[in-house]
Write a protein that holds these residues in place. Structure first.
Motif, PDB file in Angstrom:
ATOM      1  N   ALA A   1     100.066  20.767  71.405  1.00  0.00           N
ATOM      2  CA  ALA A   1     101.240  21.183  72.175  1.00  0.00           C
ATOM      3  C   ALA A   1     102.414  21.509  71.252  1.00  0.00           C
ATOM      4  O   ALA A   1     103.180  22.451  71.510  1.00  0.00           O
ATOM      5  CB  ALA A   1     101.635  20.092  73.165  1.00  0.00           C
ATOM      6  N   LEU A   2     102.554  20.751  70.178  1.00  0.00           N
ATOM      7  CA  LEU A   2     103.636  20.999  69.232  1.00  0.00           C
ATOM      8  C   LEU A   2     103.467  22.349  68.553  1.00  0.00           C
ATOM      9  O   LEU A   2     104.434  23.107  68.398  1.00  0.00           O
ATOM     10  CB  LEU A   2     103.685  19.875  68.193  1.00  0.00           C
ATOM     11  CG  LEU A   2     104.790  19.964  67.148  1.00  0.00           C
ATOM     12  CD1 LEU A   2     106.164  19.903  67.795  1.00  0.00           C
ATOM     13  CD2 LEU A   2     104.628  18.850  66.111  1.00  0.00           C
ATOM     14  N   GLU A   3     102.253  22.663  68.131  1.00  0.00           N
ATOM     15  CA  GLU A   3     102.018  23.954  67.483  1.00  0.00           C
ATOM     16  C   GLU A   3     102.270  25.107  68.448  1.00  0.00           C
ATOM     17  O   GLU A   3     102.895  26.118  68.084  1.00  0.00           O
ATOM     18  CB  GLU A   3     100.601  24.026  66.935  1.00  0.00           C
ATOM     19  CG  GLU A   3     100.311  25.315  66.176  1.00  0.00           C
ATOM     20  CD  GLU A   3      98.967  25.323  65.501  1.00  0.00           C
ATOM     21  OE1 GLU A   3      98.716  26.269  64.713  1.00  0.00           O
ATOM     22  OE2 GLU A   3      98.160  24.407  65.738  1.00  0.00           O
ATOM     23  N   VAL A   4     101.812  24.972  69.685  1.00  0.00           N
ATOM     24  CA  VAL A   4     102.045  26.015  70.687  1.00  0.00           C
ATOM     25  C   VAL A   4     103.543  26.199  70.920  1.00  0.00           C
ATOM     26  O   VAL A   4     104.050  27.329  71.003  1.00  0.00           O
ATOM     27  CB  VAL A   4     101.331  25.661  72.006  1.00  0.00           C
ATOM     28  CG1 VAL A   4     101.789  26.597  73.134  1.00  0.00           C
ATOM     29  CG2 VAL A   4      99.822  25.737  71.835  1.00  0.00           C
ATOM     30  N   ALA A   5     104.282  25.087  70.994  1.00  0.00           N
ATOM     31  CA  ALA A   5     105.724  25.161  71.221  1.00  0.00           C
ATOM     32  C   ALA A   5     106.442  25.824  70.051  1.00  0.00           C
ATOM     33  O   ALA A   5     107.379  26.615  70.243  1.00  0.00           O
ATOM     34  CB  ALA A   5     106.276  23.756  71.449  1.00  0.00           C
ATOM     35  N   ALA A   6     106.008  25.517  68.827  1.00  0.00           N
ATOM     36  CA  ALA A   6     106.642  26.115  67.648  1.00  0.00           C
ATOM     37  C   ALA A   6     106.441  27.630  67.639  1.00  0.00           C
ATOM     38  O   ALA A   6     107.378  28.391  67.345  1.00  0.00           O
ATOM     39  CB  ALA A   6     106.077  25.489  66.383  1.00  0.00           C
TER      40      ALA A   6
END
Length: 464
Positions: free
Chosen positions: A38-43
């Motif tokens: 989720a963090l990578e997608v958000a970045a």
């Protein structure tokens, strides 16, 4: 390849390139757990929505300056990296976690930067330009007892306020919060304003007191002065054996400390001070609790302070200006013994006055007229028999405001590859404040700070 018609050039001001292009800033967030996917997608989403983050640094030969080429329209090539995202797993490794709460007054043990910053992470704008690398780097280390999340950004593009905008972008995309990407412009309002001030007649005192203090404590960038600064840093590390250290003061501790100081301010009627003023004064007075009364040394203190509030009075666009918009300030001449004998309020008031002395147009204009006369850049001077400190209050930037979905256990700061000696930052963490002496503090001063913290814990404050 990006077609030129789908990009704009975002120029950088002289302040962006006044030495800070040699360094990057890493913020480290320690949490119980994190959703890596989720963090990578958000970045990536943040970089898609705020295309400045998807830009690439370039060197403009004609202008002799760095700039950012930003893709502003159309779809990006499939192989175009929006961010640099890396992970590491340490399934059997634990890092020390210091518990803290609203009544804490304690040291926090700082984990190694390698858990927050991949070894391939870049530093200088020249490296970003030559490698055509993404501006934003994120690194996640999954540990046995926690997760470490590091965000690294080039200081030659963002100051703490600009970095706070990047944190807000990521946090909004990660947590589904509404947000509006900051304005992207092909003109640089700060560069234009600084040129106007430099070229126009002085609007006030051409040598205001704050600037006189700065000119005393800062010097030109030449081989001798750079070597002197480097020697000072080496001496602290090799001779004095400084150690990185951070203290955490919980919300109740800070509230009581500030209330006592503000009562004294009201009783004496000398002037208002902020929480940041009080915290800076506390750390320095605590560091000199033991040696202060007998030290023969002079003391110089400088800080980096945002210009946005001053410049926004005539141009509201400065309120949301993304890039570096800060200048250094310096305290008036002091000795260690003077600071040791002052009350916490008196010292906090000196910090407040130093800020007020530089948050005005005559100071900014005077600085812009002075710097070209010494070669176009200034660095902190180092003199024998003088202790020199550099501080940065980053609270207003909001760089701590990244909600990763679980309990925050720590928040850290690194400036790499080079940082001066005696540097510390002030940030918020879980309702309290963290004062991070990331460039190192001498062991005797660490013991003095621990003594001051012990006094707080016993209800007998030694720094008042």
């Amino acid at each position: 390849m990006l077609s030129p018609e789908n990009t704009i050039i975002v120029p950088l001001s002289g302040i962006d390139q006044n030495g800070v292009h040699t360094s990057s800033i890493t913020f480290g967030y320690v949490v119980a757990r994190v959703d890596v996917e989720a963090l990578e997608v958000a970045a990536k989403r943040a970089a898609e929505e705020w295309r400045l983050l998807a830009g690439r640094v370039e060197w403009n030969t004609a202008q002799k300056s760095f700039q950012v080429r930003v893709p502003v329209s159309g779809s990006l090539p499939s192989n175009y990296a929006l961010v640099k995202f890396t992970t590491s797993k340490f399934p059997s490794t634990k890092i020390p976690i210091t518990p803290f709460d609203n009544d804490s007054a304690t040291f926090l043990e700082k984990p190694p930067v390698k858990f927050f910053r991949h070894a391939s992470t870049l530093n200088s704008l020249a490296d970003f330009a030559s490698k055509k690398a993404p501006i934003v780097s994120l690194h996640v280390s999954l540990m046995a007892n926690c997760a470490c999340v590091g965000m690294t950004l080039p200081h030659g593009i963002f100051d703490a306020t600009g970095m706070g905008q990047v944190v807000k972008a990521l946090n909004s995309c990660l947590n589904g919060l509404p947000w509006s990407p900051p304005k992207i412009s092909s003109s640089n309002i700060l560069a234009a304003e600084l040129k106007r001030l430099r070229d126009s007649e002085s609007v006030g005192d051409p040598h205001p007191p704050g600037l006189v203090n700065l000119q005393r404590d800062f010097t030109s960038v030449n081989v001798k002065n750079v070597l002197t600064l480097g020697a000072s840093c080496a001496s602290e590390f090799l001779w004095h054996r400084v150690k990185p250290a951070a203290i955490y003061l919980g919300a109740n501790v800070v509230e009581e400390m500030v209330a006592n100081v503000k009562k004294q301010a009201a009783d004496e009627g000398k002037g208002w001070v902020s929480t940041g003023d009080v915290l800076v004064a506390f750390l320095l007075k605590a560091a000199y609790l033991e040696e202060g009364p007998t030290s023969p040394n002079a003391l110089t203190i400088s800080a980096a302070v945002s210009l946005r509030g001053v410049l926004a009075e005539s141009n509201r666009d400065f309120e949301a200006y993304t890039h570096n918009a800060l200048l250094p300030l310096a305290f008036p001449p002091l000795t260690v013994q003077q600071v040791s004998s002052m009350s916490l309020y008196e010292f906090a008031l000196i910090h407040r006055k130093a800020i007020e002395d530089m948050r005005n147009i005559p100071y900014i204009q005077g600085y812009e007229k002075w710097v070209p006369s010494i070669g176009g850049a200034a660095i902190p001077a180092r003199r024998k028999g003088t202790d020199s400190w550099l501080l940065s209050n980053q609270v207003v930037g909001g760089v701590n405001k990244l909600n990763l979905g679980s309990e925050p256990l720590g928040f850290w700061h690194w400036m790499l590859p080079f940082m001066p000696d005696h540097v510390f930052t002030v940030n918020k963490l879980s309702g309290g404040y963290i004062l991070d002496g990331f460039s190192g503090i001498r062991p005797p001063r660490l013991r003095a700070i621990e003594k001051a913290l012990d006094g707080i814990r016993k209800g007998e404050p030694l720094v008042v």
